[in-house]
Design a protein around this motif. Structure first.
Motif, short mmCIF file in Angstrom:
data_model
loop_
_atom_site.label_atom_id
_atom_site.label_comp_id
_atom_site.label_asym_id
_atom_site.label_seq_id
_atom_site.Cartn_x
_atom_site.Cartn_y
_atom_site.Cartn_z
N ASN A 8 0.82 -1.23 -0.05
CA ASN A 8 0.04 0.12 -0.11
C ASN A 8 0.83 1.30 -0.10
OD1 ASN A 8 -2.46 -1.53 0.07
ND2 ASN A 8 -2.75 -1.46 2.11
N ARG A 11 1.79 1.91 -3.45
CA ARG A 11 0.77 2.45 -4.42
C ARG A 11 0.47 3.85 -4.12
NH1 ARG A 11 -1.14 -2.46 -2.48
NH2 ARG A 11 -1.20 -4.12 -3.95
N PHE A 12 0.69 4.05 -2.77
CA PHE A 12 0.51 5.31 -2.32
C PHE A 12 1.44 6.28 -3.02
CE2 PHE A 12 1.27 8.87 0.94
CZ PHE A 12 -0.24 9.47 0.90
N THR A 15 0.73 7.06 -6.67
CA THR A 15 -0.56 7.86 -7.03
C THR A 15 -0.08 9.29 -6.90
OG1 THR A 15 -1.46 7.99 -4.70
CG2 THR A 15 -2.37 6.36 -5.98
N LEU A 108 4.02 6.05 5.58
CA LEU A 108 3.21 6.03 4.35
C LEU A 108 1.73 5.01 4.51
CD1 LEU A 108 6.21 5.75 2.09
CD2 LEU A 108 4.72 7.73 2.25
N ALA A 109 0.82 5.58 3.99
CA ALA A 109 -0.51 4.87 3.72
C ALA A 109 -1.14 4.28 5.02
CB ALA A 109 -0.50 3.61 2.64
N ASP A 113 -4.97 9.65 8.92
CA ASP A 113 -3.88 10.81 8.68
C ASP A 113 -3.06 11.20 9.77
OD1 ASP A 113 -2.50 12.25 6.74
OD2 ASP A 113 -4.17 13.79 6.56
N THR A 150 4.29 12.51 3.13
CA THR A 150 3.40 12.21 4.55
C THR A 150 2.83 13.66 5.21
OG1 THR A 150 5.68 12.24 5.67
CG2 THR A 150 4.93 10.11 4.95
#
Length: 159
Positions: A8, A11-12, A15, A108-109, A113, A150
């Motif tokens: 993930n 992938r983050f 993007t 990350l991910a 948040d 981040t």
């Protein structure tokens, strides 16, 4: 032929169009510390950064990214964050809170948040390695790119 892993965290970054290099240490055991990786001859300890989940007395979670051979200075970190005190998030709460297990926690991910703080030691480095979200896998990334991804703050966090 070994299947390419895509976490993930990767992938983050994809993007966000942020460049990184996936590092597979080829390890098959559970928890691996940053010091263990360096001792096994896989990499230079000065480039490995560990991700630690901490919490304030109010239960707010903060993610700290520090060099693998360093220790958090909880007083400095609390001051940098703007809280009275910090402690490590209980290991039993790690997966349900941030979404990762010990040895695979990445900034990350995350599940939420959470605020991320990167030790200022990383700021002037060409690259650092952080967990890819899976034990034995790291991401080689520019500190400024990690900060961007981040929304992190660089701060003095270590003893």
């Amino acid at each position: 032929m070994k299947k390419e892993i895509k976490t993930n965290a990767m992938r983050f970054l994809d993007t966000l169009n942020i460049e990184y290099e996936h590092v597979d240490y080829g390890l098959d055991h559970e928890f691996v510390s940053a010091v263990d990786l360096a001792n096994e001859g896989h990499t230079d300890i000065h480039t490995i950064f560990k991700t630690l989940a901490t919490e304030s007395k109010d239960g707010d979670v903060y993610i700290l990214v520090i060099n693998g051979e360093d220790e958090i200075d909880f007083k400095k970190a609390a001051k940098a964050i703007g809280v009275k005190s910090l402690s490590m998030l209980a290991l039993k709460d790690l997966r349900k809170t941030v979404g990762y297990e010990r040895g695979a926690t990445t900034p990350l991910a995350l599940k939420k948040d959470f605020p991320v703080f990167i030790d200022e030691k990383a700021k002037d480095m060409d690259y650092i390695k952080v967990s890819a979200g899976k034990v034995g896998h790291s991401l080689k990334i520019k500190p400024a790119d990690l900060q961007k991804a981040t929304k992190a703050t660089f701060a003095d966090l270590i003893k």
